[in-house]
Enzyme design. Structure first.
Site, PDB file in Angstrom:
ATOM      1  N   TRP A  40      22.754 -21.893  45.996  1.00 22.03           N
ATOM      2  CA  TRP A  40      21.194 -21.259  46.223  1.00 22.03           C
ATOM      3  C   TRP A  40      21.255 -19.876  46.273  1.00 22.03           C
ATOM      4  CZ3 TRP A  40      23.861 -25.503  48.747  1.00 22.03           C
ATOM      5  CH2 TRP A  40      24.368 -25.181  49.770  1.00 22.03           C
ATOM      6  N   ARG A  41      22.590 -19.438  46.514  1.00 24.36           N
ATOM      7  CA  ARG A  41      22.580 -17.866  46.616  1.00 24.36           C
ATOM      8  C   ARG A  41      22.458 -17.138  45.010  1.00 24.36           C
ATOM      9  NH1 ARG A  41      26.530 -16.819  51.489  1.00 24.36           N
ATOM     10  NH2 ARG A  41      24.882 -17.427  53.155  1.00 24.36           N
ATOM     11  N   GLU A  53      17.052 -24.586  51.974  1.00 23.80           N
ATOM     12  CA  GLU A  53      16.646 -24.377  53.190  1.00 23.80           C
ATOM     13  C   GLU A  53      16.350 -25.429  54.214  1.00 23.80           C
ATOM     14  OE1 GLU A  53      17.246 -21.803  55.267  1.00 23.80           O
ATOM     15  OE2 GLU A  53      17.893 -20.672  53.887  1.00 23.80           O
ATOM     16  N   TYR A  98      16.610 -37.369  58.587  1.00 22.55           N
ATOM     17  CA  TYR A  98      15.273 -36.750  58.886  1.00 22.55           C
ATOM     18  C   TYR A  98      14.356 -36.699  57.672  1.00 22.55           C
ATOM     19  CZ  TYR A  98      18.211 -34.558  62.365  1.00 22.55           C
ATOM     20  OH  TYR A  98      18.833 -34.441  63.373  1.00 22.55           O
ATOM     21  N   TYR A 136      10.723 -20.467  60.908  1.00 23.61           N
ATOM     22  CA  TYR A 136      12.191 -19.878  60.330  1.00 23.61           C
ATOM     23  C   TYR A 136      12.271 -20.355  59.011  1.00 23.61           C
ATOM     24  CZ  TYR A 136      16.948 -20.554  58.817  1.00 23.61           C
ATOM     25  OH  TYR A 136      18.049 -20.522  58.319  1.00 23.61           O
ATOM     26  N   ASP A 154      17.121 -18.720  63.711  1.00 27.98           N
ATOM     27  CA  ASP A 154      17.304 -20.242  63.962  1.00 27.98           C
ATOM     28  C   ASP A 154      18.522 -20.154  65.317  1.00 27.98           C
ATOM     29  OD1 ASP A 154      19.698 -19.177  62.810  1.00 27.98           O
ATOM     30  OD2 ASP A 154      19.744 -20.993  61.452  1.00 27.98           O
ATOM     31  N   CYS A 208      30.762 -15.493  64.292  1.00 28.62           N
ATOM     32  CA  CYS A 208      30.275 -15.749  65.496  1.00 28.62           C
ATOM     33  C   CYS A 208      30.026 -17.151  65.860  1.00 28.62           C
ATOM     34  CB  CYS A 208      29.041 -14.770  65.771  1.00 28.62           C
ATOM     35  SG  CYS A 208      28.638 -14.469  67.410  1.00 28.62           S
ATOM     36  N   CYS A 219      35.487  -9.937  63.150  1.00 30.75           N
ATOM     37  CA  CYS A 219      34.056  -9.548  63.092  1.00 30.75           C
ATOM     38  C   CYS A 219      33.561  -8.104  62.584  1.00 30.75           C
ATOM     39  CB  CYS A 219      33.348  -9.933  64.419  1.00 30.75           C
ATOM     40  SG  CYS A 219      31.623  -9.715  64.707  1.00 30.75           S
ATOM     41  N   CYS A 225      29.436  -4.731  69.856  1.00 29.55           N
ATOM     42  CA  CYS A 225      29.004  -6.117  70.448  1.00 29.55           C
ATOM     43  C   CYS A 225      29.103  -6.200  71.965  1.00 29.55           C
ATOM     44  CB  CYS A 225      29.770  -7.217  69.973  1.00 29.55           C
ATOM     45  SG  CYS A 225      29.642  -8.860  70.617  1.00 29.55           S
TER      46      CYS A 225
HETATM   47  S1  SF4 Z   1      32.187  -9.424  68.415  1.00 27.31           S
HETATM   48 FE1  SF4 Z   1      30.350 -10.339  69.346  1.00 27.31          FE
HETATM   49  S2  SF4 Z   1      29.078 -10.835  67.360  1.00 27.31           S
HETATM   50 FE2  SF4 Z   1      31.379 -10.556  66.746  1.00 27.31          FE
HETATM   51  S3  SF4 Z   1      32.059 -12.580  66.636  1.00 27.31           S
HETATM   52 FE3  SF4 Z   1      32.664 -11.620  68.651  1.00 27.31          FE
HETATM   53  S4  SF4 Z   1      31.080 -12.176  70.022  1.00 27.31           S
HETATM   54 FE4  SF4 Z   1      30.091 -12.734  67.956  1.00 27.31          FE
END
Ligand code: SF4
Length: 356
Positions: A40-41, A53, A98, A136, A154, A208, A219, A225
């Protein structure tokens, strides 16, 4: 879109706003190389994005792929969906659960035909008015298909943003969702909106992740963060516990006469409304009680127990194979082949059906 710049976002500070802007820019860059190659991308067709979705709500990406291809092969356009019989749509949905979502898809397709001349509406408010579409889904279709700056918030996005902002608001509250949507609306870029939406979803799905196990070392937001810096990652997001599910006990019958099996339709209201089911009754019946329910029984044997979990309730079921010599009038009787081809049997009954 209603979630605009006039919206009050006093829940957040100027620093929150700047941080959110930085986060979206970093995610956009990260997404270019980290994005998964999903069917779907590969499209900007709002119809395909809409179908994906709705399927992706509560279902794993891997499981959705097959359903997505099959659905679009049989019903490739809004008109095909609008004209399809309900049984066809439910059969294509069989196993996803559903089922009201599948019915709403058909209703919304009919709305698109009657109210928009068959053309998928191109703005948030009109999309939001379609049957079965909430904030959403309207946000995700508007941004992914039409590149509009409409966030789609979401549970994944709420989790990511709670951690990034070190925000201890309860994410099960509507207010938290509204505040977060308003905050994101303020800093959404005017271009590549679909990629921004999907980058947030992707980070929530792949990095995350929930349950205190995010992959912070991978990340792109590690440097900014706040939860990572404050050591609060495992405390976030804050979520009030849902009420415990109720348990209902049931006795289910795989009722057979010759080559045919009995099915019946559920009432049009409540759980699995209007779906086909195996005959069943409330409570766990003893063999003696079962014997009194049917006449002309050639065989009665227990074939298994199974627990099926719905969102708010769970069924604890015991199932008996009952072979009778004469069909009972209260049911629809069909062969195995016809049931496989035409009837959508909810997942709750499938483990017993598989034992036929
Ligand atoms: S750094 Fe922050 S945003 Fe990234 S995975 Fe860890 S908790 Fe989640």
């Amino acid at each position: 879109m209603k979630q605009t710049k006039e919206k009050d976002i006093t829940a957040y500070s100027k620093e929150d706003l700047e941080l959110t802007e930085e986060v979206l820019q970093k995610l956009l860059l990260w997404y270019q190389s980290a994005r998964r190659d999903l069917p779907w991308r590969k499209t900007k067709d709002p119809y395909c994005i809409w179908i994906s979705e709705i399927m992706l709500q509560q279902t794993r990406v891997e499981a959705v792929k097959e359903y997505y291809h099959r659905f679009l092969k049989v019903l490739p356009t809004v008109s095909h969906l609008a004209e399809a019989s309900e049984e066809t749509v439910l059969k294509l949905w069989e196993g996803l659960g559903y089922y009201s979502r599948a019915r709403n898809l058909k209703k919304a397709a009919q709305q698109i035909i009657s109210e928009h001349n068959g053309e998928f509406p191109r703005n948030f408010d009109a999309i939001r008015k379609l049957s079965g579409i909430g904030d959403y889904t309207a946000g995700s279709i508007s941004s992914i298909a039409f590149d509009l700056p409409t966030p789609a918030v979401d549970g994944n996005v709420l989790r990511v943003m709670s951690r990034v902002l070190n925000d201890f608001s309860d994410i099960t509250l509507t207010k938290t969702k509204k505040d977060m949507t308003a905050l994101l609306s303020l800093v959404y870029p005017q271009k590549q909106c679909g990629d921004v939406t999907q980058s947030l979803m992707e980070l929530g799905a792949m990095v995350c992740i929930p349950n205190g196990q995010p992959k912070c070392e991978e990340c792109p937001l590690t440097d900014c963060c706040r939860a990572k810096q404050e050591g609060t990652v495992e405390q976030l997001p804050v979520k009030t516990e849902k009420a415990k599910r109720k348990t209902q006990k049931k006795t289910v019958f795989l009722l057979q006469c010759g080559e045919e099996y009995a099915l019946r339709k559920r009432t049009e209201k409540g759980l699995l409304s209007g779906m086909w089911e195996l005959p069943n009754c409330e409570g766990i019946f003893t063999e003696k009680q079962i014997a009194s329910l049917f006449s002309n029984v050639l065989l009665a044997e227990k074939i298994g127990s199974y627990r099926h979990i719905f969102t708010h309730i769970e069924w604890e079921m015991e199932c008996y194979r009952i072979i009778i010599a004469e069909k009972l009038p209260d049911y629809v009787w069909e062969t195995e082949a016809t049931i496989k081809e035409k009837y959508a049997l909810p997942a709750a009954f499938r483990p017993f059906w598989e034992k036929r």
